[in-house]
Design a protein around this motif. Sequence first.
Motif, PDB file in Angstrom:
ATOM      1  N   TRP A  75     -69.265  26.407  30.087  1.00 28.30           N
ATOM      2  CA  TRP A  75     -69.526  24.457  30.680  1.00 28.30           C
ATOM      3  C   TRP A  75     -68.576  23.331  29.343  1.00 28.30           C
ATOM      4  O   TRP A  75     -69.057  23.142  28.777  1.00 28.30           O
ATOM      5  CB  TRP A  75     -71.393  23.944  29.108  1.00 28.30           C
ATOM      6  CG  TRP A  75     -71.248  25.208  27.968  1.00 28.30           C
ATOM      7  CD1 TRP A  75     -70.987  25.199  26.906  1.00 28.30           C
ATOM      8  CD2 TRP A  75     -72.076  26.229  27.770  1.00 28.30           C
ATOM      9  NE1 TRP A  75     -71.507  25.918  26.050  1.00 28.30           N
ATOM     10  CE2 TRP A  75     -71.956  26.537  27.035  1.00 28.30           C
ATOM     11  CE3 TRP A  75     -72.323  27.321  29.291  1.00 28.30           C
ATOM     12  CZ2 TRP A  75     -73.071  28.424  26.007  1.00 28.30           C
ATOM     13  CZ3 TRP A  75     -72.950  28.519  28.240  1.00 28.30           C
ATOM     14  CH2 TRP A  75     -73.320  28.855  27.697  1.00 28.30           C
ATOM     15  N   VAL A  76     -67.708  24.237  28.101  1.00 27.18           N
ATOM     16  CA  VAL A  76     -66.839  23.928  27.283  1.00 27.18           C
ATOM     17  C   VAL A  76     -66.120  23.611  28.044  1.00 27.18           C
ATOM     18  O   VAL A  76     -65.004  24.649  28.820  1.00 27.18           O
ATOM     19  CB  VAL A  76     -66.886  24.708  26.264  1.00 27.18           C
ATOM     20  CG1 VAL A  76     -65.238  24.344  25.245  1.00 27.18           C
ATOM     21  CG2 VAL A  76     -67.976  25.710  24.859  1.00 27.18           C
ATOM     22  N   LYS A  77     -65.244  22.654  28.064  1.00 26.30           N
ATOM     23  CA  LYS A  77     -64.447  21.655  28.832  1.00 26.30           C
ATOM     24  C   LYS A  77     -63.013  21.272  28.116  1.00 26.30           C
ATOM     25  O   LYS A  77     -61.883  21.978  28.505  1.00 26.30           O
ATOM     26  CB  LYS A  77     -65.152  20.585  29.227  1.00 26.30           C
ATOM     27  CG  LYS A  77     -66.226  20.541  30.476  1.00 26.30           C
ATOM     28  CD  LYS A  77     -65.733  21.148  31.677  1.00 26.30           C
ATOM     29  CE  LYS A  77     -67.330  21.683  32.560  1.00 26.30           C
ATOM     30  NZ  LYS A  77     -66.602  22.853  33.384  1.00 26.30           N
ATOM     31  N   MET A  78     -62.754  20.786  26.923  1.00 29.10           N
ATOM     32  CA  MET A  78     -61.602  21.056  26.299  1.00 29.10           C
ATOM     33  C   MET A  78     -61.893  21.601  25.201  1.00 29.10           C
ATOM     34  O   MET A  78     -63.295  21.043  24.235  1.00 29.10           O
ATOM     35  CB  MET A  78     -61.120  19.650  26.153  1.00 29.10           C
ATOM     36  CG  MET A  78     -60.725  18.974  27.097  1.00 29.10           C
ATOM     37  SD  MET A  78     -61.154  17.032  27.253  1.00 29.10           S
ATOM     38  CE  MET A  78     -61.778  16.621  29.016  1.00 29.10           C
ATOM     39  N   VAL A  79     -60.791  21.945  24.511  1.00 27.27           N
ATOM     40  CA  VAL A  79     -61.030  22.477  22.767  1.00 27.27           C
ATOM     41  C   VAL A  79     -59.732  21.822  22.148  1.00 27.27           C
ATOM     42  O   VAL A  79     -58.265  21.802  22.569  1.00 27.27           O
ATOM     43  CB  VAL A  79     -60.717  24.062  22.495  1.00 27.27           C
ATOM     44  CG1 VAL A  79     -60.356  24.360  20.936  1.00 27.27           C
ATOM     45  CG2 VAL A  79     -61.796  24.596  23.214  1.00 27.27           C
ATOM     46  N   LEU A  80     -59.745  20.886  21.442  1.00 33.01           N
ATOM     47  CA  LEU A  80     -58.113  20.460  20.637  1.00 33.01           C
ATOM     48  C   LEU A  80     -58.151  20.618  18.812  1.00 33.01           C
ATOM     49  O   LEU A  80     -59.184  20.996  18.596  1.00 33.01           O
ATOM     50  CB  LEU A  80     -58.612  18.757  20.571  1.00 33.01           C
ATOM     51  CG  LEU A  80     -58.581  17.884  22.252  1.00 33.01           C
ATOM     52  CD1 LEU A  80     -59.752  18.153  22.747  1.00 33.01           C
ATOM     53  CD2 LEU A  80     -57.793  16.701  22.288  1.00 33.01           C
ATOM     54  N   ILE A  81     -57.153  21.450  18.964  1.00 30.63           N
ATOM     55  CA  ILE A  81     -57.234  20.966  16.748  1.00 30.63           C
ATOM     56  C   ILE A  81     -56.517  19.012  16.642  1.00 30.63           C
ATOM     57  O   ILE A  81     -56.307  18.619  16.852  1.00 30.63           O
ATOM     58  CB  ILE A  81     -55.437  21.447  16.641  1.00 30.63           C
ATOM     59  CG1 ILE A  81     -55.979  23.523  16.648  1.00 30.63           C
ATOM     60  CG2 ILE A  81     -55.379  21.543  15.663  1.00 30.63           C
ATOM     61  CD1 ILE A  81     -55.126  24.438  16.817  1.00 30.63           C
ATOM     62  N   THR A  82     -57.660  19.543  15.370  1.00 34.17           N
ATOM     63  CA  THR A  82     -57.160  17.910  14.678  1.00 34.17           C
ATOM     64  C   THR A  82     -56.768  18.190  13.419  1.00 34.17           C
ATOM     65  O   THR A  82     -56.323  18.896  13.237  1.00 34.17           O
ATOM     66  CB  THR A  82     -58.529  16.982  14.999  1.00 34.17           C
ATOM     67  OG1 THR A  82     -58.927  17.856  14.373  1.00 34.17           O
ATOM     68  CG2 THR A  82     -58.596  16.752  16.707  1.00 34.17           C
ATOM     69  N   GLY A  83     -56.584  16.668  12.766  1.00 31.47           N
ATOM     70  CA  GLY A  83     -56.221  16.689  11.279  1.00 31.47           C
ATOM     71  C   GLY A  83     -54.613  17.343  10.710  1.00 31.47           C
ATOM     72  O   GLY A  83     -54.100  16.367  11.408  1.00 31.47           O
TER      73      GLY A  83
END
Length: 261
Positions: A75-83
């Motif tokens: 169910w996890v569709k996207m993972v992004l790094i931020t900061g």
Amino acid sequence: MQIFEIQGISSEVIRIKSQFLWPLDSMRYRVIAPTRFVKTDKTLPFSVLNERIEESYRKIGLAKKYLWIWKMMPWVKMVLITGSTASLNAQKEDDIDFWIITEPKRIWLSRFIEGIILFFLKRRRMRYSKDVKDSFCINFYMTTEALQLDRENSSFAMQFVDAIPLIIKDYGQYKVLLESNEWISKFFPSWYQFQSEQLYKGYAAKTYPPTKRSFFSTIVDYADLLLGLGQLTVAKRKFTSSVFTEVNAKQYMTWADRTKR
């Protein structure tokens, strides 16, 4: 309206940022606006920039080693790094910020599972920890039913443009994410145009059918609700009717995670 200069950018910065498909108007190391991770409106020396670029690159590599945590959750569709890591501006003592996008009614479940795993792997950032170097701070969640950022300003635009996608299971949903935040084009027009054009080419434009609902899905829905009630009750140290309302709302909406860990 562009508020950023692109003069004085080293070829190394351009080379590395171009690997992440960033056009020049997102090369924001010479910043007019007073909002930046580095609290200054002056250009950093290239020697310092290159050190931070190398450190950011190392942190991105470290994050990739743990992507299995989210890949095992369908169910996890996207993972992004931020900061600071995503902006290639990280220092050695910095943590690594993550932006997670899930199906509705899966945020609390995802937060629980990733939190337990990262805790035992000693990667989870704890609220009162003094040493946060290389810890994982999952501090922003979205569901596929609420893909519009709730604030339309330069700071959020910066975070969006900088974000490095590590997992995108459905480029059709990424396309919806981009279209839902068209206002970003006011700040970074060439970046937005480039990304939009890419998403209309080949497989990137493909939209996958939604996951079929089942009796098991309903059970998981209730599990997500119960886990949310537990997590928020612990964070607030008491259970009230407002806790139930907040947990239920956050099963669908976009929100920054500032609860106690």
